[in-house]
Motif scaffolding. Structure first.
Motif: not given
Length: 274
Positions: A138, A147, A199, A202-203, A205-206, A209, A223
């Motif tokens: 990750l 990205e 970043n 996004w991380t 809320n990820d 993955n 999450s």
């Protein structure tokens, strides 16, 4: 009169856009029946004990523990993403090298490739290396500027800076890296801060993955902890507790965005904005 009417319209639009967030906070105090029977955000009663129960979760670990796990991913991933993206963008924007257009085309193709396409190859790759159920899959890919959007944004900012800055810094004794660190990066601060914020969000809320690469409950991110708080049947649990966990989980993201929102203005005005 026209100005007053404009303010009224903007206020109405603002309330309309904020209503889902207001409902989320209000629903954290509602019973299951009240949540499903009313769209009004104010609850009949305010019972703050739901946040105590939400913080404890039902997995054997508190939300503080899952926050810690999540930041174990966010911090190195953000640092790796910023450093690698800046270096790659600097190379594309300021230097000529063989097959430059070809590699830039690959970068653009990668930007439009759905992330889900890479999930299976990445899983097989990290499985072969024996790094599943760890945070390495990750975080480590960010070392390689994975990205493409970040790189593309930075390239445009670097191209917006006059090359005379590079020449002046070299006359003052700066090398290639010195020019980047001491001259160019301060000029593209809005873009760098935007990358950090994107970043982070996004991380935070990820879900997909961590779900794929992490198996142990003690290594779950926030999450995943939210999902494990719901039983398999979707019945017999307090919806307000899950919503309260969501509200708590939103606090870091909202805080980061609020602190950095002024810098987003600079990203539309060019590299020399302050």
């Amino acid at each position: 009169m026209k100005k007053t009417f404009t303010y009224i319209i903007l206020t109405f639009i603002g309330v309309f856009m904020l209503y889902p967030l207001l409902w989320l906070v209000g629903a954290s105090f509602k019973s299951n029946k009240e949540i499903y029977s009313s769209v009004w955000f104010l609850p009949e009663n305010f019972d703050f004990s739901v946040y105590i129960r939400a913080w404890k979760t039902n997995t054997g670990y508190s939300m503080g523990y899952y926050f810690f796990n999540t930041f174990l991913i966010i911090i190195p991933k953000t640092v790796f993403a910023v450093v690698s993206s800046v270096l790659v963008a600097y190379g594309f924007a300021r230097f000529d090298f063989p097959l430059k257009k070809f590699f830039f085309s690959l970068l653009m193709v990668g930007m439009f490739m759905p992330a889900i396409v890479t999930v299976m190859p990445m899983y097989m790759f990290w499985n072969k290396l024996g790094f599943l159920d760890s945070y390495i899959p990750l975080t480590v890919p960010s070392l390689f500027a994975c990205e493409g959007m970040f790189v593309f944004i930075l390239i445009q900012f670097f191209r917006g800076l006059p090359k005379e800055l590079d020449e002046a810094s070299r006359l003052d004794g700066c090398g290639t890296i010195g020019t980047l660190v001491y001259v160019l990066i301060p000029c593209i601060k809005p873009a760098v801060i935007s990358i950090v914020v994107f970043n982070f969000l996004w991380t935070m809320n990820d879900f997909i993955n961590p779900l794929i690469f992490i198996n142990s409950t003690e290594k779950y991110t926030l999450s995943l902890a939210l999902r494990t708080s719901v039983d398999s049947t979707g019945q017999g649990y307090e919806v307000c507790k899950i919503i309260a966990m969501s509200v708590i989980g939103l606090i870091p993201s909202v805080t980061i965005f609020a602190l950095a929102q002024k810098k987003f203005v600079g990203i539309t005005t060019g590299g020399l904005s302050k």
